[in-house]
Design an enzyme around this catalytic site. Structure first.
Site, PDB file in Angstrom:
ATOM      1  NE  ARG A  90      -3.492   2.420   2.623  1.00 57.76           N
ATOM      2  CZ  ARG A  90      -4.495   2.594   3.480  1.00 57.76           C
ATOM      3  NH1 ARG A  90      -4.780   1.642   4.354  1.00 57.76           N
ATOM      4  NH2 ARG A  90      -5.174   3.716   3.478  1.00 57.76           N
ATOM      5  CG  ASN A 144     -11.240  -1.249  -0.846  1.00 63.04           C
ATOM      6  OD1 ASN A 144     -12.374  -1.190  -1.285  1.00 63.04           O
ATOM      7  ND2 ASN A 144     -10.888  -0.691   0.303  1.00 63.04           N
ATOM      8  CB  CYS A 164     -18.329  -0.135   0.244  1.00 63.11           C
ATOM      9  SG  CYS A 164     -17.315   1.341   0.544  1.00 63.11           S
ATOM     10  CG  HIS A 194     -14.141   3.468  -2.864  1.00 66.39           C
ATOM     11  ND1 HIS A 194     -12.870   3.044  -2.541  1.00 66.39           N
ATOM     12  CD2 HIS A 194     -14.930   3.074  -1.823  1.00 66.39           C
ATOM     13  CE1 HIS A 194     -12.881   2.429  -1.366  1.00 66.39           C
ATOM     14  NE2 HIS A 194     -14.128   2.431  -0.919  1.00 66.39           N
ATOM     15  CE1 TYR A 244     -11.562   5.955  -1.197  1.00 64.54           C
ATOM     16  CE2 TYR A 244     -13.729   5.845  -0.168  1.00 64.54           C
ATOM     17  CZ  TYR A 244     -12.398   5.466  -0.217  1.00 64.54           C
ATOM     18  OH  TYR A 244     -11.898   4.594   0.731  1.00 64.54           O
TER      19      TYR A 244
END
Length: 421
Positions: A90, A144, A164, A194, A244
């Site tokens: 990440r 995700n 989500c 998102h 987002y």
């Protein structure tokens, strides 16, 4: 009832376990299996999970294992919450796109594509093993990028629904602002994972009064501040975008910000180390306050509600989930995965009808849907050309020079996770 959590060693897991304990009348779990290849952290999380059950007088059994086949054998539902490559991957996802002037984020843009490429093959292997062991089990995906991963699962014929926590978080926030119980708020929530907008906030149910204009009129400043978007933009839109959408509506501003502060991955990694230290305390028998900063707020309540509905034991009749479009949004392919209100039951999720969507949102949905199609092709079949095509199609990238550079950097930073590289 047996539930299995793949990625059970996540620091998220006590949030989920707390929900199972509190909401046991909605979802009567008899056995909860936490599966994770990271044995050391799994035992820390598992120990706290058992203490949470004991504190709340839950009689269900919690087991831990690093054996996937053992974990899913006989499970009624399998929840996926894994992170291939961990926080180190990440950190890369949030770093190298910024070097090219693009948003570095784990679920969208180039970083989101990298995560999809690492994740989809692993999730499909897990789902195949679930199907071999127990073909009737539901798969609930919280991993995700949820839209792409859920589309991969559905395309492969798995019994899967994506989940989500954005919608349930907004539901709780709006309920507090309006001084009504969360169950009294129904969102007209439309978009892709998102990439969503609340186009109405209804009291009581799908046919209830729309109080969104009142909400924006009386609390618009607070909502805008939470979204980190200007109030006049919300007034112009007349809807509430997910946070987002700031990556799209204020891309260059976000890039400048991200370049001047530690990455979210670094913050989360530090938080996880602290959480695991707390979890090791044998006296701790509830989720610590620090966990609220980890993300995933209300994830447990959404997961319990969804699992209960899918397994025929209860749950609310309408829930925001990720599932096939099947004509709900006529400007998208039937096999696009959308995030909308749906009727959820033992046969799965059926989207509720959606009023015509403003072209301002429909156009962006169509663009990102096309990207998600190309991203899934890259994840399934590999190859530099497929990665480049996906990046070139993404609205946050779009320029061939950026796409060329990002393609090379993505492959370089993820080579160990890409069988074809």
């Amino acid at each position: 009832m047996k539930l299995t959590v793949v990625g059970g060693g996540s620091t998220y897991t006590p949030e989920l376990v707390d929900g199972f304990a509190r909401l046991r009348d909605t979802l009567p779990v008899e056995e909860l299996v936490l599966m994770d290849p990271a044995r050391e952290r799994l035992e820390l999380v598992g120990g706290l999970a058992r203490r949470i059950f004991t504190r709340q007088d839950h009689r269900g059994r919690i087991t831990t294992t690093d054996n996937l086949d053992e974990a899913v054998d006989g499970a009624d539902a399998v929840l996926l919450q894994l992170r291939v490559g961990g926080q180190a991957a990440r950190q890369q996802d949030e770093t190298w796109p910024l070097e090219c002037g693009c948003v570095g984020q784990e679920t969208t843009g180039a970083g989101g594509l990298a995560k999809a490429l690492r994740t989809v093959p692993v999730v499909l292997d897990i789902a195949d093993r679930v199907r071999r062991t127990n073909p009737h089990a539901w798969i609930i995906d919280f991993t995700n990028p949820v839209g792409i991963v859920t589309r991969a699962l559905l395309r492969a014929g798995h019994k899967a629904v994506g989940l989500c926590n954005v919608a349930i978080g907004l539901q709780r926030k709006f309920a507090a602002l309006l001084s009504v119980p969360p169950s009294g708020i129904h969102l007209d929530h439309v978009g892709l994972n998102h990439l969503t907008w609340e186009t109405a906030v209804r009291l009581g149910g799908p046919e209830g009064e729309d109080v969104l204009p009142k909400l924006l009129g009386e609390h618009g400043d607070r909502i805008a501040a939470d979204l980190r978007l200007p109030r006049p933009l919300l007034d112009t839109l007349g809807v509430v975008p997910s946070y987002y959408l700031r990556y799209y509506y204020a891309h260059d501003e976000v890039v400048r910000e991200l370049r001047t502060k530690p990455s979210r991955a670094a913050e989360v990694a530090a938080m996880e180390r602290e959480l695991l230290t707390l979890y090791a305390d044998p006296e701790l028998d509830e989720k610590p306050e620090l966990l609220a900063g980890r993300g995933g707020a209300f994830y447990s309540e959404a997961a319990v509600d969804l699992a209960a509905a899918l397994l025929g034991g209860g749950g609310t009749p309408y829930q925001v989930v990720n599932t096939y479009n099947r004509g709900t949004l006529p400007f998208l392919p039937d096999d696009a995965v959308i995030e909308v209100q749906a009727a959820v039951g033992a046969k799965g999720a059926t989207p509720l009808p959606v009023p015509p969507v403003d072209p301002l949102y429909a156009g962006l949905m169509a663009d990102v849907t096309a990207y998600e199609h190309l991203a899934l092709e890259a994840a399934l079949h590999g190859g530099r050309d497929r990665v480049f095509r996906a990046l070139l199609s993404h609205p946050l990238i779009g320029q061939y020079a950026y796409a060329e550079t990002l393609t090379d950097r993505l492959i370089t930073h993820n080579r160990e996770h890409l069988a074809w590289a």
